[in-house]
Enzyme design. Structure first.
Site, PDB file in Angstrom:
ATOM      1  N   ASP A   1      -1.682  -1.053   6.089  1.00  0.00           N
ATOM      2  CA  ASP A   1      -1.853  -0.537   7.446  1.00  0.00           C
ATOM      3  C   ASP A   1      -3.280  -0.092   7.763  1.00  0.00           C
ATOM      4  OD1 ASP A   1      -1.857   1.642   5.734  1.00  0.00           O
ATOM      5  OD2 ASP A   1      -0.905   2.979   7.187  1.00  0.00           O
TER       6      ASP A   1
ATOM      7  N   ASP B   1       0.864  -1.174   0.000  1.00  0.00           N
ATOM      8  CA  ASP B   1       0.000   0.000   0.000  1.00  0.00           C
ATOM      9  C   ASP B   1       0.904   1.227   0.000  1.00  0.00           C
ATOM     10  OD1 ASP B   1      -2.364   1.680   0.468  1.00  0.00           O
ATOM     11  OD2 ASP B   1      -1.555   1.890   2.493  1.00  0.00           O
TER      12      ASP B   1
END
Length: 519
Positions: free
Chosen positions: A390, A167
Site C-alpha cells: 500500500d 507487506d
C-alpha cells in the site's frame, strides 16, 4: 514520521548525527539537517529508479491466440487451395469422379465451391474472440466486486500465482497502534479504569500516535469520561514521553504526572518482568507515574486486520505459499505472524531495495506444487510471485513481482505500480482476484479448445471428406452460418463468467499456526 518511505506507523526517534530521509516529517520542535544525498541520490529517486529497473526487466507475455492465428490463417488458405487442387485433379486427370457429380454446375465450379466453403467455415473469428471476450467479462466482474484489473496481462499472470507476499503494516495489519493490554502495578492504589483515565487526560494534549491511540481507546472503547481531570504545564519530551501537572476537581491538588517509555519513567530501576514480556512480544509500552509513584503501564500494538486470518487460510487451501515482508523488527513480525497464522516466510527490517531482493529470492525458488496447466505448457517451474502492498516503499517490490496488488487506501505510486487494485482495502479480495483470474483463464482455454475443435471438425467436411459417401456437399451459405454460430457460442461461453461468485469467508475463520521460516 518515516511512514511515507518505510510504511511503519510509529515515529522514529532521531539523535545528533542520525540519518533522515527527504520527504519524511519532523513531528516535534526544530531540526537542523545537512543534505548529504541530493538529486539522483535521494531516497525517493532511488525508489523511482528501482521501479523503472523492474519494469524494464519484466519480459512481455505474448498472447497464445495471436500465435495460433499467425499460423492458422495461412494454413487454412493452403488447405483451401489443396482441396481445390485435389478435386480438380480428381475430376480432370482421373476417372474417380463420376460425370453425374459435375453435370449440373461444371467441373471448375464444382471444385471451386469446396475452396470457398473451406475459407468461409474456417474464418478465425471464434479464435480471435476467445481471449478478449473472456478478459472483457472477467475485468467487468472484477470491477463489480471492487477489484480493478488492468487488462489481460494481470489476469493471465494471476491464475498461476504460487507465492503471495504481503507487506505487514497497513496491509496485513490496520496500520495504526491500538491498546492491547493494561497493567496496574502491585503498589498502585488505582485500578485499571482510573489508570486509563489518567493516561488519557495527559495524552489528550499530545500529537503522538500512541497518545492518540490511548485517548481513542479511553473515549470510544471504554466510554470513559475524564473531563474532571485537568492538565497544565504540559511538556513533550521527544523520544521519551511527556510531563504535566494533573489536577482533579474533587481534591483541587496538583500532582506531577509523567507518561512515557520505560527508560523515561523507570530511570535506573530497570523494567519489570511484565514490561520485558510485553516488549519481547513486539508491543510498545507506555508507563504512567503520578507524584513519583509508578501506577502501571499500557501496552499498544498494531493489530491484524479482522479478515487477515481467513484470507490467508483461503490462500493456503489454494496451494499458495504466503510471505510477510516488513520494515519492522523481528519480534513485532513474529508476533503478528503468530496471531494471523498460515505464514510460510517472514522477512523483517526490509528497506525498499531489500523488499525487491526478497521478491527475487522467492522467484528463483522452484515451486513446491506444480499445476497441471503449468506442466502441460512446459513453463519455467519457478515461483510466480504476487506482492500486496500500500505504500511508496512497496512500489519497487510490486513492480519487480510477477504481479503487484495494491490496497485501495494506499498511495498513488503503489496503485500505479500494481496490476490489480483492491478498491475496498479488503485483503480477502486477494483471494477473490486469484479465483476470478483462474476462472477467466479456464474459460479462455475452453473457448480456444472449442474454437479449434470446431475448425478441426468443420474444415474436413467443408473440403468434401464426406461427399463420396453421402453425396451431400456443405453449401457456402451454411458454412457462413456455422462460422457465425461458432462466434456466438464463444461469446456466450465468455458471458458465463458473470455467474462467478466469491467464496464464503466464514469457511476460513479457524485458527492456523504460523511456520518458522524467519529471514
Amino acid at each position: 514520521d518515516e511512514s511515507a518511505i518505510t510504511g511503519e506507523s510509529l515515529p522514529v526517534p532521531k539523535t545528533i548525527n542520525a540519518f533522515v530521509i527527504a520527504g519524511t516529517t519532523n513531528t516535534f520542535g526544530t531540526v537542523f539537517v545537512t543534505a548529504t544525498n541530493v538529486g539522483a541520490e535521494r531516497a525517493l529517486n532511488k525508489i523511482v529508479r528501482l521501479v523503472e529497473d523492474a519494469q524494464t526487466s519484466k519480459a512481455p507475455i505474448q498472447a497464445r491466440a495471436d500465435k495460433i492465428s499467425a499460423v492458422f490463417v495461412p494454413s487454412v488458405v493452403a488447405l483451401a487451395f489443396l482441396s481445390f487442387i485435389f478435386w480438380l485433379i480428381a475430376v480432370k486427370a482421373t476417372n474417380s469422379v463420376p460425370k453425374s457429380w459435375t453435370d449440373d454446375e461444371g467441373e471448375f465450379v464444382f471444385c471451386f465451391v469446396f475452396f470457398v466453403t473451406v475459407l468461409v467455415i474456417a474464418c478465425p473469428c471464434a479464435l480471435g474472440l476467445a481471449t478478449p471476450t473472456a478478459v472483457m467479462v472477467g475485468t467487468g466482474v472484477g470491477a463489480k466486486l471492487g477489484i480493478l484489473i488492468k487488462g489481460g496481462q494481470p489476469l493471465e499472470i494471476a491464475h498461476d500465482v504460487t507465492v503471495v507476499c504481503f507487506d505487514k503494516t497497513g496491509t496485513l495489519t490496520l496500520g495504526k497502534p491500538s491498546v492491547v493490554e493494561v497493567f496496574c502495578a502491585r503498589s498502585s492504589t488505582v485500578d485499571e479504569k482510573e489508570l486509563i483515565r489518567i493516561a488519557g487526560a495527559a495524552e489528550k494534549s499530545s500529537e503522538h500516535p500512541l497518545g492518540k491511540a490511548i485517548v481513542l481507546y479511553a473515549e470510544e472503547d471504554r466510554q470513559l469520561d475524564f473531563s474532571d481531570l485537568s492538565v497544565t504545564n504540559f511538556a513533550s519530551i521527544p523520544g521519551r514521553g511527556l510531563e504535566c501537572l494533573l489536577r482533579t476537581d474533587s481534591s483541587g491538588q496538583q500532582k506531577k504526572l509523567r507518561v512515557g517509555n520505560s527508560d523515561f519513567i523507570l530511570e535506573g530501576k530497570g523494567p519489570s518482568s511484565e514490561i520485558t514480556s510485553c516488549e519481547e512480544k513486539g508491543r510498545t509500552v507506555v508507563c504512567v507515574e503520578l507524584d513519583g509513584v509508578f501506577l502501571g503501564f499500557i501496552a499498544l500494538a498494531d493489530r491484524p486486520r479482522p479478515e487477515a486470518q481467513g484470507a490467508l487460510r483461503a490462500l493456503k487451501k489454494r496451494n499458495v505459499e504466503i510471505a510477510m515482508v516488513s520494515g519492522d523488527n523481528k519480534a513485532v513480525c513474529e508476533t503478528i505472524a503468530s496471531q494471523i497464522g498460515s505464514i510460510d516466510y517472514i522477512f523483517f527490517q526490509c528497506l525498499p531495495r531489500d523488499k525487491v531482493n526478497c521478491v527475487k529470492e522467492l522467484q528463483m525458488r522452484e515451486r513446491k506444487i506444480v499445476s497441471r496447466s503449468s506442466s502441460r505448457r512446459k513453463k519455467n517451474l519457478n515461483n510466480v510471485v504476487a506482492f500486496v502492498g500500500d505504500g511508496v516503499n512497496d512500489a519497487p517490490a510490486m513492480t519487480r513481482a510477477d504481479i503487484g496488488i495494491a490496497v485501495g487506501a494506499g498511495t498513488d505510486i503503489a496503485m500505479e505500480a500494481a496490476g490489480i487494485v483492491l478498491v475496498k482495502s479488503d485483503i480477502f479480495d486477494v483471494v477473490h482476484a486469484l479465483d476470478l483470474s483462474r476462472a477467466t483463464f479456464r474459460r479462455i482455454e475452453m473457448n480456444l479448445f472449442f474454437s479449434l475443435g470446431y475448425n478441426a471438425l468443420g474444415i474436413p467436411i467443408a473440403a468434401g471428406l464426406l461427399y463420396p459417401f453421402v453425396k451431400v456437399r456443405l453449401p457456402p451459405e451454411v458454412a457462413g452460418l456455422a462460422m457465425a454460430l461458432s462466434s456466438v457460442s464463444v461469446v456466450t461461453s465468455s458471458l458465463m463468467l458473470k455467474r462467478f461468485k466469491r467464496c464464503k469467508e466464514e469457511e476460513f475463520e479457524e485458527e492456523v499456526l504460523a511456520t518458522d521460516n524467519i529471514v
